[in-house]
Design a protein around this motif. Structure first.
Motif, PDB file in Angstrom:
ATOM      1  N   LEU A  45      -2.852  -5.628  -0.448  1.00  0.00           N
ATOM      2  CA  LEU A  45      -1.998  -4.445  -0.312  1.00  0.00           C
ATOM      3  C   LEU A  45      -1.311  -4.337   1.045  1.00  0.00           C
ATOM      4  N   VAL A  74      -0.070  -8.789  -6.976  1.00  0.00           N
ATOM      5  CA  VAL A  74      -0.477  -7.385  -7.065  1.00  0.00           C
ATOM      6  C   VAL A  74       0.213  -6.772  -8.279  1.00  0.00           C
ATOM      7  N   ARG A  96      -1.302   2.976  -9.742  1.00  0.00           N
ATOM      8  CA  ARG A  96      -2.688   2.526  -9.863  1.00  0.00           C
ATOM      9  C   ARG A  96      -2.694   0.997  -9.757  1.00  0.00           C
ATOM     10  N   VAL A  97      -3.406   0.501  -8.771  1.00  0.00           N
ATOM     11  CA  VAL A  97      -3.473  -0.954  -8.578  1.00  0.00           C
ATOM     12  C   VAL A  97      -4.473  -1.540  -9.576  1.00  0.00           C
ATOM     13  N   VAL A 134       0.750  -3.173 -10.423  1.00  0.00           N
ATOM     14  CA  VAL A 134       0.622  -1.720 -10.249  1.00  0.00           C
ATOM     15  C   VAL A 134       1.128  -1.016 -11.505  1.00  0.00           C
ATOM     16  N   CYS A 152       4.489  -9.100  -6.276  1.00  0.00           N
ATOM     17  CA  CYS A 152       4.103  -7.727  -6.629  1.00  0.00           C
ATOM     18  C   CYS A 152       4.956  -7.239  -7.800  1.00  0.00           C
ATOM     19  N   GLU A 167      -5.992  -5.899  -5.200  1.00  0.00           N
ATOM     20  CA  GLU A 167      -6.329  -4.873  -4.191  1.00  0.00           C
ATOM     21  C   GLU A 167      -6.362  -5.452  -2.774  1.00  0.00           C
ATOM     22  N   GLN A 168      -6.779  -6.720  -2.679  1.00  0.00           N
ATOM     23  CA  GLN A 168      -6.960  -7.341  -1.359  1.00  0.00           C
ATOM     24  C   GLN A 168      -5.639  -7.737  -0.700  1.00  0.00           C
ATOM     25  N   ASN A 211       0.823  -1.210   0.000  1.00  0.00           N
ATOM     26  CA  ASN A 211       0.000   0.000   0.000  1.00  0.00           C
ATOM     27  C   ASN A 211       0.863   1.268   0.000  1.00  0.00           C
ATOM     28  N   CYS A 244      -4.551  -5.065 -10.145  1.00  0.00           N
ATOM     29  CA  CYS A 244      -4.880  -6.442  -9.734  1.00  0.00           C
ATOM     30  C   CYS A 244      -4.377  -6.656  -8.308  1.00  0.00           C
ATOM     31  N   VAL A 290       2.573   1.803  -3.315  1.00  0.00           N
ATOM     32  CA  VAL A 290       1.647   2.356  -4.317  1.00  0.00           C
ATOM     33  C   VAL A 290       1.540   3.874  -4.132  1.00  0.00           C
TER      34      VAL A 290
END
Lengths: 141, 114
Positions: B21, B90, B13-14, B92, B67, B18-19, B4, B16, B7
């Protein structure tokens, strides 16, 4: 346990499908993560090589109590000088392969680094055969 | 740092994951060469790249990277999102150059691999 996969030469959208499937299987049977990573990285490099250079290929993975054996065989141009191909930085990859993030002459050396045993044989104009062994009990190394 | 925070630092911009982070990231590696990424043996790593194709996601899957930051305003394609979601990654998007993205993350305490 033996698993077999076919690889389509030139089709980068499918490159890695077999390695991904093998990774899932190894996770399911609780192979230690460090061994899974070494095996799938070596296998994926091999799979990408087949997609990048050959017309088609086959992967066979044999899981035994003591070791995992991988055979990657292809019909393709073959490797004229394996010793040269094993040198870091040597590559005959096309521009298309380089655009995919590969073809920097790292594949075979990386396979060697991750395998406990690596054996490559090749016939120019016919194809290449790669054998990888990773011991499950690292004291056998 | 948590993803998080990464980012926010990158004003990213996320696309994929989001859960996920709140996952911790400790190291950063920037490369467009996937074979170099495959030589790494380290956990809690973020890959910063400008290479936006399916093989980037496949490489991350094989290297256990959770990530990926796509710098230089590179767009993440739907097929990449589909594959990344399957492996709980994730993704970004970041409009900065790779140099700027790496500089910001380094200043914030993210460590190099070597």
């Amino acid at each position: 346990m033996t698993f077999k996969f076919e690889i389509e030469g030139g089709n980068f959208s499918k490159a890695g499908n077999a390695s991904s499937a093998v990774k899932k299987i190894l996770k399911q049977i609780n192979v230690p993560p460090a061994i899974i990573k070494r095996l799938v990285v070596a296998l994926y490099e091999g799979e990408v090589n087949v997609v990048a250079h050959a017309r088609k290929g086959w992967i066979k993975v044999v899981i035994e109590p003591e070791e995992i054996f991988v055979n990657i065989e292809d019909e393709g141009p073959g490797i004229p000088n394996i010793e040269l191909a094993m040198q870091e930085g040597y590559s005959t990859a096309s521009q298309k392969v380089r655009e995919m993030g590969f073809g920097a002459g790292m594949g075979l050396p990386n396979m060697k680094k991750n395998a406990d045993l690596l054996n490559i044989t090749s016939q120019v104009g016919k194809g290449t055969n790669v054998e990888i062994i990773i011991f499950l009990n690292q004291s056998h190394k | 740092m948590k993803i998080n925070e990464l980012v926010n630092i990158l004003e990213g911009r996320v696309v994929c994951g989001e859960q996920f982070l709140d996952r911790e990231i400790e190291y950063g590696f920037a490369s467009d060469l996937m074979s170099d990424v495959l030589t790494l043996d380290i956990d809690k790593l973020v890959l910063i790249t400008g290479l936006n194709n399916l093989q980037t996601i496949r490489t991350a899957e094989m290297a256990d990277i959770e990530c990926i930051v796509f710098a230089r305003n590179k767009r993440i394609h739907p097929s990449m999102v589909e594959l990344a979601a399957e492996h709980q990654m994730v993704l970004v998007e970041c409009r900065f150059s790779m140099f700027k993205a790496v500089a910001r993350l380094s200043a914030a305490g993210l460590k190099p691999v070597y």
